[in-house]
Design a protein around this motif. Structure first.
Motif, PDB file in Angstrom:
ATOM      1  N   GLN A  28      36.043  -7.590  10.635  1.00  0.00           N
ATOM      2  CA  GLN A  28      37.447  -7.690  11.610  1.00  0.00           C
ATOM      3  C   GLN A  28      38.683  -7.331  11.012  1.00  0.00           C
ATOM      4  O   GLN A  28      39.485  -6.437  11.129  1.00  0.00           O
ATOM      5  CB  GLN A  28      37.493  -9.096  12.328  1.00  0.00           C
ATOM      6  CG  GLN A  28      36.801  -9.230  13.371  1.00  0.00           C
ATOM      7  CD  GLN A  28      37.170  -8.643  14.815  1.00  0.00           C
ATOM      8  OE1 GLN A  28      38.072  -7.665  14.565  1.00  0.00           O
ATOM      9  NE2 GLN A  28      36.780  -9.357  15.979  1.00  0.00           N
ATOM     10  N   GLN A  29      38.746  -8.119   9.619  1.00  0.00           N
ATOM     11  CA  GLN A  29      39.984  -7.736   8.760  1.00  0.00           C
ATOM     12  C   GLN A  29      40.066  -6.414   8.349  1.00  0.00           C
ATOM     13  O   GLN A  29      41.104  -6.257   7.849  1.00  0.00           O
ATOM     14  CB  GLN A  29      39.968  -8.933   7.705  1.00  0.00           C
ATOM     15  CG  GLN A  29      40.353 -10.250   8.262  1.00  0.00           C
ATOM     16  CD  GLN A  29      40.206 -11.327   7.344  1.00  0.00           C
ATOM     17  OE1 GLN A  29      39.544 -11.352   6.307  1.00  0.00           O
ATOM     18  NE2 GLN A  29      40.868 -12.485   7.680  1.00  0.00           N
ATOM     19  N   ASN A  30      39.296  -5.858   8.211  1.00  0.00           N
ATOM     20  CA  ASN A  30      38.897  -4.623   7.304  1.00  0.00           C
ATOM     21  C   ASN A  30      38.660  -3.278   8.299  1.00  0.00           C
ATOM     22  O   ASN A  30      38.432  -2.301   7.922  1.00  0.00           O
ATOM     23  CB  ASN A  30      38.050  -4.375   6.341  1.00  0.00           C
ATOM     24  CG  ASN A  30      38.533  -5.347   5.153  1.00  0.00           C
ATOM     25  OD1 ASN A  30      39.483  -4.813   4.239  1.00  0.00           O
ATOM     26  ND2 ASN A  30      38.036  -6.725   5.138  1.00  0.00           N
ATOM     27  N   ARG A  31      39.138  -3.608   9.600  1.00  0.00           N
ATOM     28  CA  ARG A  31      38.982  -2.425  10.632  1.00  0.00           C
ATOM     29  C   ARG A  31      39.745  -1.161  10.033  1.00  0.00           C
ATOM     30  O   ARG A  31      40.874  -1.403   9.563  1.00  0.00           O
ATOM     31  CB  ARG A  31      39.322  -3.068  11.741  1.00  0.00           C
ATOM     32  CG  ARG A  31      38.267  -3.935  12.499  1.00  0.00           C
ATOM     33  CD  ARG A  31      38.458  -4.214  13.777  1.00  0.00           C
ATOM     34  NE  ARG A  31      39.599  -5.087  14.151  1.00  0.00           N
ATOM     35  CZ  ARG A  31      39.752  -5.199  15.406  1.00  0.00           C
ATOM     36  NH1 ARG A  31      39.418  -4.736  16.429  1.00  0.00           N
ATOM     37  NH2 ARG A  31      41.051  -6.090  15.511  1.00  0.00           N
ATOM     38  N   LEU A  32      39.401  -0.120  10.552  1.00  0.00           N
ATOM     39  CA  LEU A  32      40.034   1.150  10.362  1.00  0.00           C
ATOM     40  C   LEU A  32      40.871   1.493  11.476  1.00  0.00           C
ATOM     41  O   LEU A  32      40.493   1.518  12.407  1.00  0.00           O
ATOM     42  CB  LEU A  32      39.173   2.412   9.824  1.00  0.00           C
ATOM     43  CG  LEU A  32      37.882   1.944   8.941  1.00  0.00           C
ATOM     44  CD1 LEU A  32      36.788   3.239   8.829  1.00  0.00           C
ATOM     45  CD2 LEU A  32      38.445   1.669   7.408  1.00  0.00           C
ATOM     46  N   ARG A  33      42.155   1.949  11.064  1.00  0.00           N
ATOM     47  CA  ARG A  33      43.202   2.116  12.469  1.00  0.00           C
ATOM     48  C   ARG A  33      44.028   3.343  12.287  1.00  0.00           C
ATOM     49  O   ARG A  33      44.573   3.784  13.264  1.00  0.00           O
ATOM     50  CB  ARG A  33      44.112   0.963  12.425  1.00  0.00           C
ATOM     51  CG  ARG A  33      43.580  -0.430  12.697  1.00  0.00           C
ATOM     52  CD  ARG A  33      44.448  -1.647  12.583  1.00  0.00           C
ATOM     53  NE  ARG A  33      43.837  -2.847  12.426  1.00  0.00           N
ATOM     54  CZ  ARG A  33      43.746  -3.580  13.876  1.00  0.00           C
ATOM     55  NH1 ARG A  33      44.313  -2.865  15.021  1.00  0.00           N
ATOM     56  NH2 ARG A  33      43.269  -4.792  13.897  1.00  0.00           N
ATOM     57  N   THR A  34      44.115   3.920  11.052  1.00  0.00           N
ATOM     58  CA  THR A  34      44.770   5.168  10.833  1.00  0.00           C
ATOM     59  C   THR A  34      44.312   6.336  10.193  1.00  0.00           C
ATOM     60  O   THR A  34      43.138   6.098   9.742  1.00  0.00           O
ATOM     61  CB  THR A  34      46.143   4.934   9.974  1.00  0.00           C
ATOM     62  OG1 THR A  34      45.481   4.628   8.510  1.00  0.00           O
ATOM     63  CG2 THR A  34      46.928   3.590  10.281  1.00  0.00           C
ATOM     64  N   PRO A  35      44.642   7.525  10.504  1.00  0.00           N
ATOM     65  CA  PRO A  35      43.994   8.608   9.845  1.00  0.00           C
ATOM     66  C   PRO A  35      43.545   8.486   8.607  1.00  0.00           C
ATOM     67  O   PRO A  35      42.633   8.711   7.946  1.00  0.00           O
ATOM     68  CB  PRO A  35      44.830   9.856  10.212  1.00  0.00           C
ATOM     69  CG  PRO A  35      45.740   9.554  11.277  1.00  0.00           C
ATOM     70  CD  PRO A  35      45.773   8.014  11.183  1.00  0.00           C
TER      71      PRO A  35
END
Ligand code: SF4
Length: 377
Positions: A28-35
């Protein structure tokens, strides 16, 4: 072949230990969110980058490392299409609806839809590990301001307790397994205390996007309130990973009854072979294909929609190649709150009068024709 996401983890995560990879909190803490987060994962195509910039304002992006580890290098990869913004989301069609199933219209109290007399849908959170690009509830999912507060949940539970015609509650969201174990345990206990409830269901995509979430502690909570009917949301065989299989096994051992709700999507799973492979894998691991859902008329997902005939052809193509347990109901949820209807292929070829009623000629899965006398008195 079943993938193990730890084995296929992208270079970005090569230094991560197996223990960390197996921790749902780390995921959860290391989810990818940006390009930029996708550097060392996949090379984003130019349309994906453009869509990232324009579409992620409308609907957030979040992808767990586990789910990212399943991505292929082609933009047509089914995992990428379901989790990375697509240019199709920017296309606006006049028939698209913000709330395609009129869930807000049938909401007697905040956070609860009561449409069918005997069933209620309870929204407990609007967080999800991965924000699916095909989500029908984009209007509120990913928006923390719409998450259920304690008083809201209290009044929804009081409504269920006051309406003894409700026999079946579907705990939904967002993804209900985004709640803490403590909140989930309390919720299940309070639902079990309502004597007129026969069925408690949980709708979750965690077994697909964050299977590590189904750990022993959660399995214990589910077991304490068995049987919990769990609706999973696998859409493609590539999503059935080693980690997902462990999650399914834990839930089966906890006395859960598993059924899968697949959403039919263009370019993702709109062919017989893909659905057949998925359904075989699910059955092997104790999860029955329950629904194959036609994509709703929700905003920003029209690029995923397939003709109705595609769903009918898939059901017809499955018949004869997998037992009835592996053939889901092909369902359209009618816009405006009409509810679900099941569509089936037409096997009737001819109808003639008969002294006992009528004579019906049917074509079977193999294309052969057979006659049946339908006794009508
Ligand atoms: S997990 Fe379900 S609620 Fe969450 S984004 Fe995906 S489809 Fe929507």
């Amino acid at each position: 072949m079943i993938l193990d996401s730890f084995e296929t983890r992208p270079t970005r995560f090569h230094d991560v230990s197996q223990d960390k990879w197996g921790s749902w909190i780390w995921q959860q803490q290391n989810r990818l969110r940006t390009p930029e987060d996708f550097d060392g994962v996949v090379n984003l195509s130019e349309p994906e980058v453009r869509a990232f910039i324009d579409a992620s304002n409308m609907f957030k992006v979040a992808v767990t490392p586990h789910y990212a580890a399943l991505m292929g290098q082609q933009p047509s990869c089914p995992i990428r299409q379901q989790s990375l913004p697509q240019v199709g989301e920017l296309e606006v069609w006049p028939f698209e609806l913000e709330d395609p199933l009129a869930e807000e219209q049938f909401m007697p109290v905040e956070g609860l839809t009561h449409r069918y007399p005997d069933r209620a849908l309870l929204y407990v959170t609007h967080n999800c590990p991965v924000y699916c690009r095909h989500c029908t509830r984009k209007r509120k999912v990913a928006n923390p301001a719409t998450t259920s507060s304690n008083p809201q949940l209290d009044s929804a539970l009081a409504y269920i307790a006051d309406h003894d015609e409700i026999r079946d509650v579907i705990v939904s969201g967002g993804d209900p397994l985004s709640l803490s174990n403590a909140r989930l345990a309390t919720l299940l206990r309070r639902l079990r205390e309502i004597d007129h409830l026969d069925v408690i269901r949980i709708g979750t995509r965690n077994p697909v996007t964050l299977p590590q979430r189904i750990d022993d502690e959660l399995a214990q909570i589910l077991a304490e309130h068995a049987p919990i009917y769990v609706h999973t949301h696998f859409n493609h065989p590539r999503e059935v990973t080693t980690q997902s299989v462990t999650a399914l096994q834990r839930m089966v051992s906890a006395g859960c009854v598993l059924g899968n709700q697949m959403v039919l999507m263009r370019g993702v799973n709109d062919d017989v072979e893909t659905v057949l492979e998925l359904n075989r894998l699910l059955l092997r691991h104790g999860c029955r294909p329950y629904y194959m859902l036609q994509c709703d008329m929700a905003q920003g997902i029209t690029h995923f929609r397939t003709p109705i005939q595609t769903g009918l052809d898939i059901v017809a193509g499955l018949r004869g190649r997998i037992g009835g347990l592996g053939i889901p109901d092909f369902v359209v949820d009618l816009p405006g709150g009409g509810g679900k209807i099941e569509l089936t292929p037409d096997y009737l070829v001819e109808e003639r009068p008969h002294e006992a009623g009528r004579e019906l000629r049917f074509r079977n899965y193999a294309g052969k024709e057979y006659t049946l006398v339908d006794v009508v008195r």
